[in-house]
Motif scaffolding. Sequence first.
Motif, PDB file in Angstrom:
ATOM      1  N   GLN A   1       0.832  -1.202   0.000  1.00  0.00           N
ATOM      2  CA  GLN A   1       0.000   0.000   0.000  1.00  0.00           C
ATOM      3  C   GLN A   1       0.872   1.261   0.000  1.00  0.00           C
TER       4      GLN A   1
ATOM      5  N   LYS B   1      -0.063 -10.164  -4.146  1.00  0.00           N
ATOM      6  CA  LYS B   1      -1.522 -10.206  -4.025  1.00  0.00           C
ATOM      7  C   LYS B   1      -2.051  -8.875  -3.470  1.00  0.00           C
ATOM      8  N   LYS B   2      -1.404  -8.370  -2.438  1.00  0.00           N
ATOM      9  CA  LYS B   2      -1.852  -7.120  -1.828  1.00  0.00           C
ATOM     10  C   LYS B   2      -1.583  -5.920  -2.749  1.00  0.00           C
TER      11      LYS B   2
ATOM     12  N   GLU C   1      -4.355  -5.895  -5.287  1.00  0.00           N
ATOM     13  CA  GLU C   1      -5.581  -5.391  -4.662  1.00  0.00           C
ATOM     14  C   GLU C   1      -5.548  -3.864  -4.538  1.00  0.00           C
ATOM     15  N   GLU C   2      -4.375  -3.335  -4.185  1.00  0.00           N
ATOM     16  CA  GLU C   2      -4.263  -1.889  -3.976  1.00  0.00           C
ATOM     17  C   GLU C   2      -4.371  -1.123  -5.295  1.00  0.00           C
TER      18      GLU C   2
END
Length: 303
Positions: A239, A275-276, A279-280
């Motif tokens: 993020q 993966k994160k 998503e971000e």
Amino acid sequence: MKKWINIGKKPNLLNLIISLEKIDKGYALYKKFYLNENSLLYKQIRYCLNHNINFIANLGHSSFFIYYEGIKILTDPFLSPHIFGIKRQKPAIIPQLLPQIDYILISHAHYDHLDTRTLRRLHRESTIILPENCKPVLRNMYFKEIVELKHFEIYKNNNIEIISLPVKHNKGRSLLFPNTETSSYIFKIKEKTFYFAGDTAYFEGFKDYGKDFDIDYAFLPIGGYEPRFLLKNVHMNPQEAVQAFLDLKAKYIIPIHFGTFHSIPRFVKVEAPLKKFKEEIKKRNLENRAIIIAPNEIEIDFC
């Protein structure tokens, strides 16, 4: 800027060839941790070079091979099977298989970014760019040109301009080398500007760089951030990497530093940085501005 030209003993090309022929013996315990001349990655690199096709290859961790307009750049080459017994999670191309590199950029002297075992196995008629106080780590290792850049210093040649910029990361390599600096780099080739962050936590400096430079491609780390209470001041999470990308006002983000190595190996999978990250960028509607290159894969004609 400190510069050393043609010091140390030149590597013997024959020895490099012989060591390549004996690579199976030398890597007998680590066969699953290297890629040889039969690998798809090697064949793709050779094809692009032979046909003068621009590409970016993810060699694992923060090691990226960038070929643009005939210039070959290698960042933080770490192609060893392990560091102090901590094994990499993805295999690495054998260093001797890489072509002669023009410029090697070292962001800092930590063992997974300044890997002398890899550097010794490269063809070294190269210019290597180092942060301040990192030259002693190389000892008498030969390179065509060794350049230490202080923050905000500039190295210029006919075909490239490289600027050293500060980041937020811990200094030092070991008790023998406690004062090695850490840097990121802007490098400009013709009309394109690249930013390689190396290792860093999120910090306000990204906003300044976004004002000062017109960045096309930002290579930003997304992994190695867990456990957070230990690493939040040295590594960004996905993020924060996306926020840094927006601060930099770059056209494209290329995530680095994921899926290959972690000093606590189980976190390579547990923290799930890619993966994160996906998503971000989806949440922020930035999917068309992300170039995701998995370890041991290549992006062709990225411009």
